[in-house]
Design a protein around this motif. Structure first.
Motif, PDB file in Angstrom:
ATOM      1  N   THR A  28      -0.443  -4.716  -5.826  1.00  0.00           N
ATOM      2  CA  THR A  28      -1.682  -5.007  -5.106  1.00  0.00           C
ATOM      3  C   THR A  28      -1.474  -4.920  -3.602  1.00  0.00           C
ATOM      4  O   THR A  28      -2.299  -4.361  -2.866  1.00  0.00           O
ATOM      5  CB  THR A  28      -2.188  -6.411  -5.472  1.00  0.00           C
ATOM      6  N   THR A  29      -0.348  -5.456  -3.133  1.00  0.00           N
ATOM      7  CA  THR A  29      -0.036  -5.399  -1.705  1.00  0.00           C
ATOM      8  C   THR A  29       0.144  -3.960  -1.241  1.00  0.00           C
ATOM      9  O   THR A  29      -0.362  -3.563  -0.188  1.00  0.00           O
ATOM     10  CB  THR A  29       1.241  -6.204  -1.412  1.00  0.00           C
ATOM     11  N   LEU A  30       0.849  -3.160  -2.055  1.00  0.00           N
ATOM     12  CA  LEU A  30       1.068  -1.766  -1.680  1.00  0.00           C
ATOM     13  C   LEU A  30      -0.236  -0.990  -1.641  1.00  0.00           C
ATOM     14  O   LEU A  30      -0.462  -0.173  -0.735  1.00  0.00           O
ATOM     15  CB  LEU A  30       2.046  -1.111  -2.657  1.00  0.00           C
ATOM     16  N   VAL A  31      -1.116  -1.247  -2.619  1.00  0.00           N
ATOM     17  CA  VAL A  31      -2.420  -0.564  -2.639  1.00  0.00           C
ATOM     18  C   VAL A  31      -3.223  -0.935  -1.403  1.00  0.00           C
ATOM     19  O   VAL A  31      -3.849  -0.075  -0.764  1.00  0.00           O
ATOM     20  CB  VAL A  31      -3.197  -0.930  -3.924  1.00  0.00           C
ATOM     21  N   ALA A  32      -3.211  -2.222  -1.040  1.00  0.00           N
ATOM     22  CA  ALA A  32      -3.943  -2.661   0.154  1.00  0.00           C
ATOM     23  C   ALA A  32      -3.376  -2.010   1.404  1.00  0.00           C
ATOM     24  O   ALA A  32      -4.128  -1.585   2.298  1.00  0.00           O
ATOM     25  CB  ALA A  32      -3.883  -4.180   0.270  1.00  0.00           C
ATOM     26  N   GLU A  33      -2.045  -1.917   1.490  1.00  0.00           N
ATOM     27  CA  GLU A  33      -1.428  -1.286   2.653  1.00  0.00           C
ATOM     28  C   GLU A  33      -1.765   0.197   2.717  1.00  0.00           C
ATOM     29  O   GLU A  33      -2.029   0.745   3.798  1.00  0.00           O
ATOM     30  CB  GLU A  33       0.086  -1.485   2.611  1.00  0.00           C
ATOM     31  N   LEU A  34      -1.758   0.873   1.551  1.00  0.00           N
ATOM     32  CA  LEU A  34      -2.103   2.294   1.525  1.00  0.00           C
ATOM     33  C   LEU A  34      -3.554   2.512   1.924  1.00  0.00           C
ATOM     34  O   LEU A  34      -3.882   3.469   2.640  1.00  0.00           O
ATOM     35  CB  LEU A  34      -1.841   2.870   0.128  1.00  0.00           C
ATOM     36  N   GLU A  35      -4.455   1.628   1.464  1.00  0.00           N
ATOM     37  CA  GLU A  35      -5.862   1.759   1.812  1.00  0.00           C
ATOM     38  C   GLU A  35      -6.070   1.517   3.303  1.00  0.00           C
ATOM     39  O   GLU A  35      -6.848   2.233   3.955  1.00  0.00           O
ATOM     40  CB  GLU A  35      -6.696   0.755   1.003  1.00  0.00           C
ATOM     41  N   THR A  36      -5.353   0.537   3.849  1.00  0.00           N
ATOM     42  CA  THR A  36      -5.440   0.286   5.283  1.00  0.00           C
ATOM     43  C   THR A  36      -4.966   1.500   6.082  1.00  0.00           C
ATOM     44  O   THR A  36      -5.581   1.894   7.076  1.00  0.00           O
ATOM     45  CB  THR A  36      -4.601  -0.946   5.664  1.00  0.00           C
ATOM     46  N   ALA A  37      -3.858   2.089   5.616  1.00  0.00           N
ATOM     47  CA  ALA A  37      -3.345   3.280   6.295  1.00  0.00           C
ATOM     48  C   ALA A  37      -4.319   4.442   6.161  1.00  0.00           C
ATOM     49  O   ALA A  37      -4.529   5.207   7.124  1.00  0.00           O
ATOM     50  CB  ALA A  37      -1.985   3.658   5.709  1.00  0.00           C
TER      51      ALA A  37
END
Length: 321
Positions: A67-76
Motif C-alpha cells: 500500500t505504501t509503495l502504491v501510494a508513493e508511485l501514485e504520488t510520483a
C-alpha cells in the motif's frame, strides 16, 4: 522493538506484560507494531498459534508495504504529470502568447513610426494584422480560462432552448470572421428538435472543433458539417479533408496539450481546443469522438449531445401571457 524483535508476553523482553507485541517488518525496517492481548488465564500460547500469529503479522506487513509503495508511485506519477503539464503550458505560452503579441507590437510600432509615409492600403493592412492577432490572443486566453473551469471550478450548466440551425450558424459565423478563406458546407437534417443545453458552452465546443478542422484543411477544400438525430442524441459531424489522424492517436488528441503533426502542416496550436470541447460536451452527458473521414480521407470529429427535456422543477413559472 526498534531491533525488529518481538517483546512483551512470551518473550524475554518485558515478559510480565499482558500484551504480546510483534513487529511489522518491511525492507528490513519496522513499519508498524501489532499488539495481541491474550486470555490472562492461559500461561503459554501454543506453538501452532504463535506461528499463526507471526504469519498473519508477516502478511499484514507485506500488505502495508505494498500500500505504501502504491501510494508513493501514485504520488510520483502525479508529480511527473504535473511537471509535464507545466512544461507543456510554458512551451505553449511561449509560442501562442508571444507570437501574436510580437505581431501586434511590430504592426503598432510601424504605424507610430512610419504612418505618415505609408499608403492607406498599408496602414489598413497593419491595422487588420493587429485586429486578427488580438482575436487570436483572445481565443487562446479564453481556452486557458475554460481549462481552469473544467479542471478546478467545474461547469455550471445554465440551460436554455436553442435551435440546431442557430447553434451551427453561430459557430460557423465566428469561424468565417477569424478565417474568411475557409469554406464550410452545412448539411442539416430537416425537423431537428431544439436543444436544452448551455448554448454558449456547446457553441464554443463546436467552434473549437471547426477551428481545428480549419487548421488542417488544404486551401480550397470544404469543411463539411452534418447534423442528424440518432438514438435520442443530436449527432454533429465535422469533417475535414486534411491528412487525417492515425488510428492509434485518435484517442490522444483529446488529451490536454497533446498536439500531433499532420502531413506538412506541422504542429498546430496547443491541443486545448478538443480537450475543452470534450469537457464541455461531457458536462452535458454527451461525448466527442474522432474517426477517419469519408473514404479514408481527412478526419471526422463527432459531437453527440443527448436530447433532453427540462425538469419540471426547473421550468419557469407561467405568467399567463
Amino acid at each position: 522493538m526498534s531491533h525488529g524483535q518481538p517483546a512483551g508476553r512470551h518473550t524475554h523482553t518485558l515478559a510480565g506484560a499482558a500484551w504480546w507485541f510483534l513487529p511489522l517488518l518491511g525492507n528490513d525496517q519496522v513499519i508498524g507494531v501489532v499488539g495481541l492481548q491474550e486470555n490472562t488465564q492461559q500461561r503459554q500460547l501454543s506453538a501452532e498459534n504463535r506461528r499463526l500469529a507471526e504469519a498473519i503479522c508477516t502478511d499484514i506487513a507485506q500488505a502495508a508495504l505494498r500500500t505504501t509503495l502504491v501510494a508513493e508511485l501514485e504520488t510520483a506519477r502525479v508529480s511527473n504529470e504535473t511537471e509535464r503539464l507545466r512544461s507543456a503550458l510554458l512551451s505553449s505560452v511561449s509560442h501562442d502568447l508571444r507570437s501574436p503579441l510580437a505581431a501586434m507590437l511590430g504592426s503598432a510600432g510601424s504605424l507610430i513610426s512610419y504612418s505618415a509615409a505609408m499608403s492607406e492600403e498599408d496602414r489598413l493592412s497593419l491595422l487588420q494584422t493587429i485586429q486578427q492577432e488580438g482575436e487570436r490572443l483572445d481565443r487562446y486566453i479564453q481556452n486557458l480560462l475554460d481549462m481552469t473551469r473544467l479542471g478546478h471550478e467545474g461547469l455550471t450548466l445554465h440551460r436554455s432552448w436553442i435551435g440546431v440551425d442557430e447553434l451551427v450558424g453561430s459557430a460557423t459565423g465566428r469561424l468565417r470572421r477569424y478565417r474568411p478563406q475557409v469554406l464550410v458546407e452545412l448539411q442539416l437534417d430537416a425537423d431537428l428538435p431544439a436543444l436544452w443545453v448551455h448554448p454558449a458552452l456547446v457553441e464554443q465546443s463546436l467552434f473549437n472543433v471547426l477551428e481545428n478542422a480549419a487548421k488542417f484543411s488544404p486551401a480550397g477544400e470544404r469543411i463539411q458539417v452534418f447534423a442528424r438525430q440518432v438514438d435520442g442524441h443530436l449527432q454533429l459531424d465535422v469533417q475535414d479533408r486534411g491528412p487525417g489522424i492515425a488510428e492509434e492517436e485518435r484517442g490522444r488528441i483529446f488529451d490536454m496539450f497533446y498536439s500531433i503533426e499532420r502531413g506538412d502542416c506541422g504542429k498546430q496550436g496547443t491541443g486545448l481546443g478538443l480537450t475543452i470541447a470534450q469537457g464541455m460536451i461531457g458536462a452535458h452527458g454527451g461525448s466527442v469522438s474522432a474517426f477517419s473521414g469519408e473514404g479514408g480521407q481527412g478526419t471526422l470529429i463527432r459531437l453527440s449531445i443527448p436530447l433532453l427535456e427540462p425538469d419540471e422543477s426547473r421550468q419557469a413559472p407561467d405568467d399567463g401571457e
